[in-house]
Design a protein around this motif. Structure first.
Motif, PDB file in Angstrom:
ATOM      1  N   VAL A   1     -36.697  18.527  -0.862  1.00 32.78           N
ATOM      2  CA  VAL A   1     -35.758  19.631  -0.632  1.00 32.78           C
ATOM      3  C   VAL A   1     -35.185  19.465   0.772  1.00 32.78           C
ATOM      4  O   VAL A   1     -35.926  19.237   1.740  1.00 32.78           O
ATOM      5  N   CYS A   2     -33.868  19.585   0.884  1.00 28.35           N
ATOM      6  CA  CYS A   2     -33.184  19.431   2.170  1.00 28.35           C
ATOM      7  C   CYS A   2     -33.461  20.620   3.098  1.00 28.35           C
ATOM      8  O   CYS A   2     -33.754  21.739   2.631  1.00 28.35           O
ATOM      9  N   ALA A   3     -33.303  20.365   4.389  1.00 27.12           N
ATOM     10  CA  ALA A   3     -33.546  21.386   5.408  1.00 27.12           C
ATOM     11  C   ALA A   3     -32.671  22.631   5.197  1.00 27.12           C
ATOM     12  O   ALA A   3     -33.142  23.769   5.332  1.00 27.12           O
ATOM     13  N   GLU A   4     -31.414  22.413   4.866  1.00 26.13           N
ATOM     14  CA  GLU A   4     -30.494  23.542   4.708  1.00 26.13           C
ATOM     15  C   GLU A   4     -30.939  24.437   3.567  1.00 26.13           C
ATOM     16  O   GLU A   4     -30.921  25.669   3.647  1.00 26.13           O
ATOM     17  N   ARG A   5     -31.349  23.796   2.458  1.00 27.34           N
ATOM     18  CA  ARG A   5     -31.758  24.605   1.302  1.00 27.34           C
ATOM     19  C   ARG A   5     -33.082  25.312   1.556  1.00 27.34           C
ATOM     20  O   ARG A   5     -33.275  26.432   1.093  1.00 27.34           O
TER      21      ARG A   5
ATOM     22  N   CYS B   1     -36.623  22.742   7.403  1.00 25.06           N
ATOM     23  CA  CYS B   1     -36.725  21.295   7.608  1.00 25.06           C
ATOM     24  C   CYS B   1     -36.798  20.654   6.234  1.00 25.06           C
ATOM     25  O   CYS B   1     -37.124  21.327   5.248  1.00 25.06           O
ATOM     26  N   ASN B   2     -36.456  19.374   6.166  1.00 21.81           N
ATOM     27  CA  ASN B   2     -36.568  18.710   4.867  1.00 21.81           C
ATOM     28  C   ASN B   2     -38.029  18.474   4.520  1.00 21.81           C
ATOM     29  O   ASN B   2     -38.853  18.160   5.385  1.00 21.81           O
ATOM     30  N   ILE B   3     -38.333  18.647   3.249  1.00 20.15           N
ATOM     31  CA  ILE B   3     -39.707  18.513   2.757  1.00 20.15           C
ATOM     32  C   ILE B   3     -39.678  17.571   1.563  1.00 20.15           C
ATOM     33  O   ILE B   3     -39.183  17.933   0.490  1.00 20.15           O
ATOM     34  N   GLU B   4     -40.164  16.353   1.814  1.00 20.55           N
ATOM     35  CA  GLU B   4     -40.124  15.328   0.760  1.00 20.55           C
ATOM     36  C   GLU B   4     -41.405  15.359  -0.070  1.00 20.55           C
ATOM     37  O   GLU B   4     -42.360  16.069   0.251  1.00 20.55           O
ATOM     38  N   ASN B   5     -41.384  14.574  -1.138  1.00 22.34           N
ATOM     39  CA  ASN B   5     -42.512  14.558  -2.069  1.00 22.34           C
ATOM     40  C   ASN B   5     -42.704  13.142  -2.591  1.00 22.34           C
ATOM     41  O   ASN B   5     -41.719  12.404  -2.765  1.00 22.34           O
TER      42      ASN B   5
ATOM     43  N   PRO C   1     -24.015  18.483   5.844  1.00 30.81           N
ATOM     44  CA  PRO C   1     -24.825  18.836   4.675  1.00 30.81           C
ATOM     45  C   PRO C   1     -24.410  18.021   3.448  1.00 30.81           C
ATOM     46  O   PRO C   1     -23.226  17.735   3.247  1.00 30.81           O
ATOM     47  N   CYS C   2     -25.398  17.666   2.631  1.00 33.26           N
ATOM     48  CA  CYS C   2     -25.094  16.904   1.417  1.00 33.26           C
ATOM     49  C   CYS C   2     -24.421  17.811   0.387  1.00 33.26           C
ATOM     50  O   CYS C   2     -24.392  19.046   0.528  1.00 33.26           O
ATOM     51  N   ALA C   3     -23.895  17.182  -0.652  1.00 32.17           N
ATOM     52  CA  ALA C   3     -23.140  17.928  -1.663  1.00 32.17           C
ATOM     53  C   ALA C   3     -24.018  18.931  -2.415  1.00 32.17           C
ATOM     54  O   ALA C   3     -23.547  20.020  -2.785  1.00 32.17           O
TER      55      ALA C   3
ATOM     56  N   LYS D   1     -38.109   8.823   6.265  1.00 30.90           N
ATOM     57  CA  LYS D   1     -38.219   8.847   7.748  1.00 30.90           C
ATOM     58  C   LYS D   1     -36.982   9.480   8.385  1.00 30.90           C
ATOM     59  O   LYS D   1     -36.745   9.322   9.583  1.00 30.90           O
ATOM     60  N   PHE D   2     -36.202  10.166   7.588  1.00 32.87           N
ATOM     61  CA  PHE D   2     -34.978  10.800   8.094  1.00 32.87           C
ATOM     62  C   PHE D   2     -35.240  12.298   8.211  1.00 32.87           C
ATOM     63  O   PHE D   2     -35.316  13.015   7.210  1.00 32.87           O
ATOM     64  N   LYS D   3     -35.385  12.771   9.452  1.00 33.92           N
ATOM     65  CA  LYS D   3     -35.750  14.171   9.669  1.00 33.92           C
ATOM     66  C   LYS D   3     -34.508  15.021   9.904  1.00 33.92           C
ATOM     67  O   LYS D   3     -33.611  14.630  10.660  1.00 33.92           O
ATOM     68  N   VAL D   4     -34.503  16.191   9.277  1.00 27.31           N
ATOM     69  CA  VAL D   4     -33.381  17.125   9.407  1.00 27.31           C
ATOM     70  C   VAL D   4     -33.940  18.510   9.756  1.00 27.31           C
ATOM     71  O   VAL D   4     -34.989  18.906   9.227  1.00 27.31           O
ATOM     72  N   GLY D   5     -33.236  19.199  10.624  1.00 27.57           N
ATOM     73  CA  GLY D   5     -33.603  20.586  10.954  1.00 27.57           C
ATOM     74  C   GLY D   5     -32.414  21.498  10.743  1.00 27.57           C
ATOM     75  O   GLY D   5     -31.269  21.080  10.900  1.00 27.57           O
TER      76      GLY D   5
HETATM   77  N1  THU Z   1     -31.458  15.726   3.854  1.00 27.93           N
HETATM   78  C1  THU Z   1     -31.389  16.993   4.340  1.00 27.93           C
HETATM   79  O1  THU Z   1     -32.400  17.591   4.708  1.00 27.93           O
HETATM   80  N2  THU Z   1     -30.164  17.579   4.385  1.00 27.93           N
HETATM   81  C2  THU Z   1     -29.005  17.011   3.964  1.00 27.93           C
HETATM   82  O2  THU Z   1     -27.972  17.645   3.961  1.00 27.93           O
HETATM   83  C3  THU Z   1     -29.008  15.614   3.519  1.00 27.93           C
HETATM   84  C4  THU Z   1     -30.315  14.951   3.407  1.00 27.93           C
HETATM   85  C5  THU Z   1     -32.775  15.084   3.760  1.00 27.93           C
HETATM   86  C6  THU Z   1     -33.260  14.868   2.351  1.00 27.93           C
HETATM   87  C7  THU Z   1     -34.223  13.732   2.524  1.00 27.93           C
HETATM   88  O3  THU Z   1     -35.490  14.254   2.884  1.00 27.93           O
HETATM   89  C8  THU Z   1     -33.665  12.946   3.701  1.00 27.93           C
HETATM   90  O4  THU Z   1     -32.744  13.808   4.351  1.00 27.93           O
HETATM   91  C9  THU Z   1     -32.958  11.649   3.326  1.00 27.93           C
HETATM   92  O5  THU Z   1     -31.992  11.871   2.351  1.00 27.93           O
END
Ligand code: THU
Length: 143
Positions: A59-63, A48-52, A92-94, A30-34
């Motif tokens: 996959v994170c939004a940045e990637r 945008c982040n695309i979960e599975n 951004p995450c590591a 439920k954590f949305k990223v753009g």
């Molecule tokens: N997420 C991102 O899209 N970018 C980040 O840099 C960190 C985390 C997303 C991944 C996952 O869908 C959700 O945030 C919670 O970790």
């Protein structure tokens, strides 16, 4: 932190990142990223982040934005705007920083924002000062 108003192209990218966030597929966290990635050629790639359901497939939004751009042949990046809806907007995450290391310049700017405004800007080299890269692979002792 940004004390001045960001340039017009960044304010536009911020709107694009907010829009991309609305398309996040995040039913598990439920954590949305753009994200909005600006290329040297003047294009803007949204992510945008695309979960599975198999969680590791997220996959994170940045990637998403970086992979879209690279797959289109655009490999030079000036800025990325990252939007989360948290009081202290997320960096951004590591894992994303490592992917950025493959393509970003040390000076590529990372703008950290919430839905309303940009909170700060940082050069990539400040967020990941000692990236693992091709030089390390080349320097490694073989065998
Ligand atoms: N997420 C991102 O899209 N970018 C980040 O840099 C960190 C985390 C997303 C991944 C996952 O869908 C959700 O945030 C919670 O970790």
């Amino acid at each position: 932190m940004t004390s001045q108003k960001p340039p017009e192209k960044i304010r536009h990218a911020h709107e694009k990142a907010v829009e991309a966030r609305s398309r996040a597929h995040a039913p598990y966290s439920k954590f949305k990223v753009g994200a909005a990635l600006l290329t040297g050629s003047g294009r803007v790639f949204q992510g945008c982040n695309i979960e599975n359901a198999s969680y590791g497939g997220a996959v994170c939004a940045e990637r998403v934005a970086i992979l879209k751009s690279v797959s289109e042949g655009d490999l030079t990046f000036t800025d990325i705007v990252v939007v989360t809806d948290t009081p202290d907007p997320a960096f951004p995450c590591a894992f994303c920083l490592q992917v950025m290391a493959e393509f970003f310049e040390p000076e590529t700017k990372i703008w950290i924002a919430d839905l309303e405004r940009i909170h700060g800007v940082h050069e990539f080299q400040k967020l990941l000062p000692h990236p693992f890269g091709p030089r390390q692979l080349g320097d490694a002792k073989k065998g």
